[in-house]
Design an enzyme around this catalytic site. Structure first.
Site, PDB file in Angstrom:
ATOM      1  N   HIS A 127       0.812  -1.212   0.000  1.00 32.51           N
ATOM      2  CA  HIS A 127       0.000   0.000   0.000  1.00 32.51           C
ATOM      3  C   HIS A 127       0.847   1.265   0.000  1.00 32.51           C
ATOM      4  O   HIS A 127       1.877   1.362   0.654  1.00 32.51           O
ATOM      5  CB  HIS A 127      -0.930   0.004   1.216  1.00 32.51           C
ATOM      6  CG  HIS A 127      -0.221  -0.182   2.527  1.00 32.51           C
ATOM      7  ND1 HIS A 127       0.318   0.856   3.246  1.00 32.51           N
ATOM      8  CD2 HIS A 127       0.033  -1.308   3.243  1.00 32.51           C
ATOM      9  CE1 HIS A 127       0.864   0.394   4.353  1.00 32.51           C
ATOM     10  NE2 HIS A 127       0.710  -0.916   4.379  1.00 32.51           N
ATOM     11  N   ASP A 128       0.416   2.219  -0.813  1.00 31.48           N
ATOM     12  CA  ASP A 128       0.982   3.567  -0.873  1.00 31.48           C
ATOM     13  C   ASP A 128       2.382   3.626  -1.465  1.00 31.48           C
ATOM     14  O   ASP A 128       3.061   4.660  -1.365  1.00 31.48           O
ATOM     15  CB  ASP A 128       0.977   4.227   0.519  1.00 31.48           C
ATOM     16  CG  ASP A 128      -0.403   4.261   1.131  1.00 31.48           C
ATOM     17  OD1 ASP A 128      -1.271   4.974   0.597  1.00 31.48           O
ATOM     18  OD2 ASP A 128      -0.633   3.545   2.131  1.00 31.48           O
ATOM     19  N   GLY A 188       5.010  -1.121   2.564  1.00 28.95           N
ATOM     20  CA  GLY A 188       4.134   0.037   2.525  1.00 28.95           C
ATOM     21  C   GLY A 188       4.880   1.355   2.573  1.00 28.95           C
ATOM     22  O   GLY A 188       5.912   1.490   3.236  1.00 28.95           O
TER      23      GLY A 188
END
Length: 262
Positions: free
Chosen positions: A121-122, A139
């Site tokens: 994520h991200d 992440g």
């Protein structure tokens, strides 16, 4: 009309350009959009708020846009954005972003992503990068343009890798890697600048010499990190490109959040 295999399941709300190809047994969710010229292989799952640009080639067994592997995720409307002309090989997993960061996992253009690569994520991946087999980006990792990540390498969450850096096979990255550097190992070590890669991208002798000077200041002259940053900030390139190189390095060092590998 898009060329969709009869065994594929494409939600009627998904937005596919007229010439998109979708392979057998692939599943595409309602909030997905795919641009012209892109080809999706068989047995892929593309879900979530996922935007895929033009002329991408996504091979079989990929999972794109699934919920992030983050216990804080509570179903927020986050996204995955993939640019144009990327090659994404087998068994890759790209997750959505989280509300605690930008809310979007982003992939730029013209990247070559080999099998089993994971983008958590991200992650913010630039353009023209090469990620070899089993590279794993945790992440909130940021990776600049033209970076090469060697096979079986892992990048710790929140780390940044500067543009034109090269990470060797099985690199263990737990601190920020400055632009232009070649690193490898566990613990990670800097082995010089990515000179061959820079030459292949058209960097002339003067630019490479200035990058070597920045490397010496940061790693060879016995300066503290603060003094090395100060010295690099006073350098001036011979032309606009050289000045941009200095500005890129100085800005990266000033924005390092996990310490810089030294």
């Amino acid at each position: 009309m898009a060329r969709i295999h009869p065994t594929a399941i494409v939600d009627p709300a998904a937005e596919l350009a007229e010439d998109v190809e979708v392979g057998a047994y692939t599943l595409i969710g309602p909030e997905v959009s795919i641009g012209s010229g892109s080809r999706i292989g068989p047995h892929c799952v593309i879900e979530g708020r996922t935007r895929i640009g033009r002329d991408n080639r996504i091979f079989q067994f990929c999972s794109l846009g699934a919920a992030p592997q983050d216990k804080k995720y509570a179903g927020e409307p986050t996204a995955l954005s993939i640019g144009d002309r990327n090659t994404i090989r087998e068994f890759c997993t790209f997750n959505l972003g989280t509300a605690q960061d930008a809310g979007v996992t982003r992939v730029g253009d013209d990247n070559w992503v080999m099998a089993y690569v994971h983008l958590a994520h991200d992650v913010q991946l630039g353009s023209n990068a090469i990620l070899a087999n089993n590279a794993t980006l945790a992440g909130h990792v940021h990776v600049g343009d033209w970076v090469i990540v060697g096979g079986l390498s892992g990048i710790h969450q929140f780390c940044k890798v500067g543009a034109h850096a090269m990470l060797g096979f099985q690199s263990h990255v737990s601190q920020d890697v400055p632009p232009y550097m070649t690193v490898s190992g566990n613990p990670l070590a800097v082995h010089g600048i990515n000179a061959e890669g820079l030459r292949r991208r058209g960097f002339g002798p003067a630019r490479i010499a200035r990058i070597k000077q920045m490397h010496r200041l940061l790693y060879r002259d016995g300066l503290t990190f603060a003094k090395a940053c100060e010295a690099i900030g006073t350098l001036d390139g011979e032309d606009e490109a050289g000045r941009d190189d200095v500005a890129l390095m100085a800005g990266f060092l000033a924005g390092a959040t996990r310490g810089v590998v030294r």
